[in-house]
Design a protein around this motif. Structure first.
Motif, PDB file in Angstrom:
ATOM      1  N   ALA A  21       0.815  -1.213   0.000  1.00 13.03           N
ATOM      2  CA  ALA A  21       0.000   0.000   0.000  1.00 13.03           C
ATOM      3  C   ALA A  21       0.852   1.268   0.000  1.00 13.03           C
ATOM      4  CB  ALA A  21      -0.969  -0.020   1.178  1.00 13.03           C
ATOM      5  N   PRO A  22       1.868   1.366   0.869  1.00 16.67           N
ATOM      6  CA  PRO A  22       2.712   2.574   0.777  1.00 16.67           C
ATOM      7  C   PRO A  22       3.435   2.703  -0.555  1.00 16.67           C
ATOM      8  CG  PRO A  22       2.995   1.487   2.897  1.00 16.67           C
ATOM      9  CD  PRO A  22       2.214   0.548   2.051  1.00 16.67           C
ATOM     10  N   LEU A  23       3.857   1.566  -1.151  1.00 16.80           N
ATOM     11  CA  LEU A  23       4.539   1.626  -2.436  1.00 16.80           C
ATOM     12  C   LEU A  23       3.629   2.160  -3.533  1.00 16.80           C
ATOM     13  CD1 LEU A  23       6.974   0.999  -4.230  1.00 16.80           C
ATOM     14  CD2 LEU A  23       6.098  -1.351  -4.463  1.00 16.80           C
ATOM     15  N   LEU A  24       2.392   1.653  -3.570  1.00 28.75           N
ATOM     16  CA  LEU A  24       1.450   2.140  -4.573  1.00 28.75           C
ATOM     17  C   LEU A  24       1.102   3.595  -4.357  1.00 28.75           C
ATOM     18  CD1 LEU A  24      -0.978  -0.913  -4.899  1.00 28.75           C
ATOM     19  CD2 LEU A  24       0.864  -0.223  -6.428  1.00 28.75           C
ATOM     20  N   ALA A  25       0.938   3.994  -3.085  1.00 23.64           N
ATOM     21  CA  ALA A  25       0.636   5.402  -2.805  1.00 23.64           C
ATOM     22  C   ALA A  25       1.771   6.309  -3.252  1.00 23.64           C
ATOM     23  CB  ALA A  25       0.359   5.580  -1.316  1.00 23.64           C
ATOM     24  N   LEU A  26       3.010   5.844  -3.039  1.00 24.83           N
ATOM     25  CA  LEU A  26       4.155   6.653  -3.462  1.00 24.83           C
ATOM     26  C   LEU A  26       4.234   6.754  -4.972  1.00 24.83           C
ATOM     27  CD1 LEU A  26       6.727   8.176  -2.660  1.00 24.83           C
ATOM     28  CD2 LEU A  26       7.938   5.983  -2.692  1.00 24.83           C
ATOM     29  N   THR A  27       3.948   5.635  -5.661  1.00 20.28           N
ATOM     30  CA  THR A  27       3.997   5.646  -7.130  1.00 20.28           C
ATOM     31  C   THR A  27       2.938   6.567  -7.713  1.00 20.28           C
ATOM     32  OG1 THR A  27       4.819   3.379  -7.109  1.00 20.28           O
ATOM     33  CG2 THR A  27       3.937   4.189  -9.184  1.00 20.28           C
ATOM     34  N   LEU A  28       1.700   6.458  -7.193  1.00 13.93           N
ATOM     35  CA  LEU A  28       0.620   7.285  -7.713  1.00 13.93           C
ATOM     36  C   LEU A  28       0.851   8.756  -7.410  1.00 13.93           C
ATOM     37  CD1 LEU A  28      -2.471   5.062  -6.855  1.00 13.93           C
ATOM     38  CD2 LEU A  28      -1.343   5.357  -9.071  1.00 13.93           C
ATOM     39  N   SER A  29       1.394   9.053  -6.240  1.00 15.12           N
ATOM     40  CA  SER A  29       1.656  10.455  -5.915  1.00 15.12           C
ATOM     41  C   SER A  29       2.744  11.029  -6.802  1.00 15.12           C
ATOM     42  CB  SER A  29       2.054  10.583  -4.441  1.00 15.12           C
ATOM     43  OG  SER A  29       3.253   9.860  -4.186  1.00 15.12           O
ATOM     44  N   ALA A  30       3.741  10.202  -7.129  1.00  8.44           N
ATOM     45  CA  ALA A  30       4.794  10.687  -8.031  1.00  8.44           C
ATOM     46  C   ALA A  30       4.242  10.974  -9.415  1.00  8.44           C
ATOM     47  CB  ALA A  30       5.918   9.656  -8.100  1.00  8.44           C
ATOM     48  N   CYS A  31       3.327  10.113  -9.877  1.00 14.00           N
ATOM     49  CA  CYS A  31       2.711  10.359 -11.190  1.00 14.00           C
ATOM     50  C   CYS A  31       1.831  11.596 -11.165  1.00 14.00           C
ATOM     51  CB  CYS A  31       1.906   9.140 -11.629  1.00 14.00           C
ATOM     52  SG  CYS A  31       2.913   7.663 -11.922  1.00 14.00           S
ATOM     53  N   ALA A  32       1.118  11.795 -10.053  1.00 14.58           N
ATOM     54  CA  ALA A  32       0.200  12.929  -9.977  1.00 14.58           C
ATOM     55  C   ALA A  32       0.934  14.252  -9.857  1.00 14.58           C
ATOM     56  CB  ALA A  32      -0.737  12.751  -8.792  1.00 14.58           C
ATOM     57  N   LEU A  33       2.144  14.214  -9.284  1.00 15.12           N
ATOM     58  CA  LEU A  33       2.886  15.457  -9.088  1.00 15.12           C
ATOM     59  C   LEU A  33       3.751  15.824 -10.275  1.00 15.12           C
ATOM     60  CD1 LEU A  33       4.025  15.041  -5.362  1.00 15.12           C
ATOM     61  CD2 LEU A  33       2.177  16.475  -6.253  1.00 15.12           C
ATOM     62  N   GLN A  34       3.737  14.976 -11.329  1.00 14.04           N
ATOM     63  CA  GLN A  34       4.533  15.316 -12.504  1.00 14.04           C
ATOM     64  C   GLN A  34       3.984  16.575 -13.169  1.00 14.04           C
ATOM     65  OE1 GLN A  34       4.680  11.987 -15.107  1.00 14.04           O
ATOM     66  NE2 GLN A  34       6.268  10.928 -13.951  1.00 14.04           N
ATOM     67  N   LYS A  35       4.864  17.476 -13.470  1.00 10.49           N
ATOM     68  CA  LYS A  35       4.467  18.738 -14.093  1.00 10.49           C
ATOM     69  C   LYS A  35       4.261  18.544 -15.582  1.00 10.49           C
ATOM     70  CE  LYS A  35       6.051  23.509 -14.653  1.00 10.49           C
ATOM     71  NZ  LYS A  35       7.158  24.460 -14.376  1.00 10.49           N
ATOM     72  N   PRO A  36       3.149  19.010 -16.135  1.00  8.88           N
ATOM     73  CA  PRO A  36       2.951  18.893 -17.581  1.00  8.88           C
ATOM     74  C   PRO A  36       4.072  19.600 -18.347  1.00  8.88           C
ATOM     75  CG  PRO A  36       0.913  19.524 -16.484  1.00  8.88           C
ATOM     76  CD  PRO A  36       2.000  19.623 -15.461  1.00  8.88           C
ATOM     77  N   VAL A  37       4.478  18.964 -19.423  1.00  5.67           N
ATOM     78  CA  VAL A  37       5.598  19.475 -20.203  1.00  5.67           C
ATOM     79  C   VAL A  37       5.096  20.511 -21.203  1.00  5.67           C
ATOM     80  CG1 VAL A  37       7.481  18.815 -21.751  1.00  5.67           C
ATOM     81  CG2 VAL A  37       6.763  17.270 -19.925  1.00  5.67           C
ATOM     82  N   ASN A  38       5.876  21.567 -21.377  1.00 13.48           N
ATOM     83  CA  ASN A  38       5.619  22.606 -22.387  1.00 13.48           C
ATOM     84  C   ASN A  38       4.271  23.294 -22.198  1.00 13.48           C
ATOM     85  OD1 ASN A  38       8.078  22.035 -23.608  1.00 13.48           O
ATOM     86  ND2 ASN A  38       7.179  20.527 -24.996  1.00 13.48           N
ATOM     87  N   VAL A  39       3.819  23.404 -20.956  1.00 16.21           N
ATOM     88  CA  VAL A  39       2.569  24.111 -20.689  1.00 16.21           C
ATOM     89  C   VAL A  39       2.858  25.512 -20.160  1.00 16.21           C
ATOM     90  CG1 VAL A  39       0.474  24.127 -19.297  1.00 16.21           C
ATOM     91  CG2 VAL A  39       1.264  22.003 -20.324  1.00 16.21           C
ATOM     92  N   SER A  40       3.755  25.605 -19.195  1.00 15.38           N
ATOM     93  CA  SER A  40       4.075  26.898 -18.609  1.00 15.38           C
ATOM     94  C   SER A  40       5.199  27.619 -19.348  1.00 15.38           C
ATOM     95  CB  SER A  40       4.463  26.717 -17.131  1.00 15.38           C
ATOM     96  OG  SER A  40       5.589  25.864 -17.017  1.00 15.38           O
ATOM     97  N   ASN A  41       5.801  26.970 -20.352  1.00 14.36           N
ATOM     98  CA  ASN A  41       6.853  27.639 -21.099  1.00 14.36           C
ATOM     99  C   ASN A  41       6.255  28.717 -21.996  1.00 14.36           C
ATOM    100  OD1 ASN A  41       8.540  25.800 -19.918  1.00 14.36           O
ATOM    101  ND2 ASN A  41       8.673  24.466 -21.711  1.00 14.36           N
ATOM    102  N   GLU A  42       7.079  29.684 -22.334  1.00 14.63           N
ATOM    103  CA  GLU A  42       6.595  30.757 -23.203  1.00 14.63           C
ATOM    104  C   GLU A  42       6.476  30.255 -24.644  1.00 14.63           C
ATOM    105  OE1 GLU A  42      10.855  32.897 -24.275  1.00 14.63           O
ATOM    106  OE2 GLU A  42       9.629  33.678 -22.633  1.00 14.63           O
TER     107      GLU A  42
END
Length: 310
Positions: A21-42
Motif C-alpha cells: 500500500a505505501p509503495l502504490l501510494a508513493l507511485t501514484l503520488s509521483a505520477c500525480a505530481l509530474q508537471k505537464p511538459v511545455n505548458v508553462s513555457n513561453e
C-alpha cells in the motif's frame, strides 16, 4: 473464541499489504505530481519543416511573381473520429495562411491579400474619406497591386490508418508492447495565369502522419494473497497541422522549380540552375513520372477504338 498456544508452533501474523500500500501510494503520488511538459513555457516560433528550410535556400529570382490566394480550403470533409468530436475537422482550416507564409518565405513571390479583400477595401474607403477631409485633399490612396497568377487548390485527401501494427512480449510477468498507426494527407496546388486563365502547372504532394504508443507492464503475485500490477504508457502523435504545412511547403517548392524548368519564370543567375537544391527536386520530380513499357503501349493500342487511332 479463545485460542491456545500450541507448543513448538509460532503464531502466524498476516502482513498482507503492509508494504504494498505505501509503495502504490508513493507511485501514484509521483505520477500525480509530474508537471505537464511545455505548458508553462513561453510561446515559441513554429518549427520549420524540411521543405520550409529548402524554400529559404532557394536562389533569387530575376523578378518576383505577384501571387494571389483567394482560398486554400479543406476539401476532404473529414471529421475527427468519435468520441473525440463529431463537429471538429480532422484537418486544419488555416491552410491558406500556411500557403501565404510559404510564398513569402521562398523569396520568389509577392503574396497579395485576397482572402480578406472585403476588409481591405473597407479600410481603403476610410483612408479616402480621411484624405478628402484634409485641407489640401491631394493625399490619394494608391491602387492595389494586381496579381499575375492565382494559386488555387486545397487539402484534397486525408486517409486514416493507412498502416497499423504492433509488437509485444511478456516474460515472468514483465511485458512491453508497442503499437503504431500511419495517416496520410494530400494537398494540390496549381498556378493559374490571370491574363489567359490557363493552368500553368499543378502539383500534388503527400505527407504521412505517424503515431506510436509504448506500453510497459509488470504483473506479479507477491505472496499467496496479494497481486502487484504496474502499468505505464507513452504516446506520441505527430501534429496534423505540421504535416499539412510540410506538404504545402513542398508543393510551393516543386511548383517553383517546375516553373523554372518550363521557362515560366527565370533565375537571377542562370548558373544557379545547377545548384544541388534545384537538382534534388528535379530528380524527385523525374522519379515520380510514370513510364509506359512497350508491352503496356501495345495493350493500350489494342484497346483503342478506331476513332482514337485515327
Amino acid at each position: 473464541m479463545d485460542t491456545q498456544k500450541i507448543p513448538g508452533v509460532r503464531a502466524f501474523t498476516p502482513v498482507r499489504g503492509s508494504w504494498i500500500a505505501p509503495l502504490l501510494a508513493l507511485t501514484l503520488s509521483a505520477c500525480a505530481l509530474q508537471k505537464p511538459v511545455n505548458v508553462s513555457n513561453e510561446a515559441q516560433l513554429t518549427p520549420p519543416t524540411p521543405s520550409a528550410t529548402a524554400l529559404l535556400q532557394l536562389p533569387p529570382p530575376q523578378n518576383k511573381i505577384v501571387a494571389a490566394v483567394y482560398g486554400f480550403r479543406d476539401e476532404t470533409g473529414q471529421y475527427k473520429p468519435s468520441p473525440n468530436s463529431a463537429f471538429s475537422t480532422a484537418v486544419t482550416q488555416g491552410a491558406a495562411s500556411m500557403l501565404m507564409k510559404a510564398l513569402r518565405d521562398s523569396g520568389w513571390y509577392i503574396p497579395v491579400e485576397r482572402e480578406g479583400l472585403q476588409s481591405l477595401l473597407t479600410e481603403r474607403r476610410v483612408l479616402r474619406a480621411v484624405a478628402e477631409g484634409t485641407q489640401n485633399g491631394n493625399n490619394g490612396v494608391p491602387n492595389l497591386l494586381p496579381a499575375s497568377i492565382i494559386l488555387e487548390g486545397g487539402v484534397i485527401a486525408y486517409e486514416t490508418n493507412t498502416r497499423t501494427g504492433g509488437l509485444g512480449a511478456k516474460f515472468l510477468g514483465i511485458g512491453l508492447s508497442t503499437q503504431y498507426s500511419v495517416d496520410q494527407v494530400t494537398i494540390n496546388l496549381r498556378a493559374v495565369d490571370v491574363s489567359s486563365g490557363a493552368v500553368l502547372d499543378s502539383v500534388s504532394t503527400t505527407k504521412t502522419i505517424f503515431s506510436h504508443e509504448i506500453h510497459p507492464s509488470y504483473f506479479r503475485f507477491v505472496n499467496y494473497y496479494d497481486l502487484l500490477e504496474i502499468e505505464g504508457g507513452y504516446t506520441h502523435n505527430e501534429p496534423a497541422q505540421l504535416a499539412v504545412k510540410e506538404a504545402i511547403d513542398a508543393a510551393v517548392m516543386h511548383l517553383t522549380v517546375n516553373g523554372i524548368k518550363n521557362n515560366l519564370w527565370q533565375l537571377k543567375n542562370p548558373e544557379d540552375w545547377n545548384s544541388a537544391l534545384i537538382q534534388r527536386y528535379l530528380t524527385a520530380d523525374r522519379n515520380e513520372v510514370v513510364t509506359v513499357t512497350p508491352r503496356q503501349a501495345a495493350d493500350m493500342d489494342a484497346t483503342a477504338t478506331p476513332a482514337q487511332t485515327q
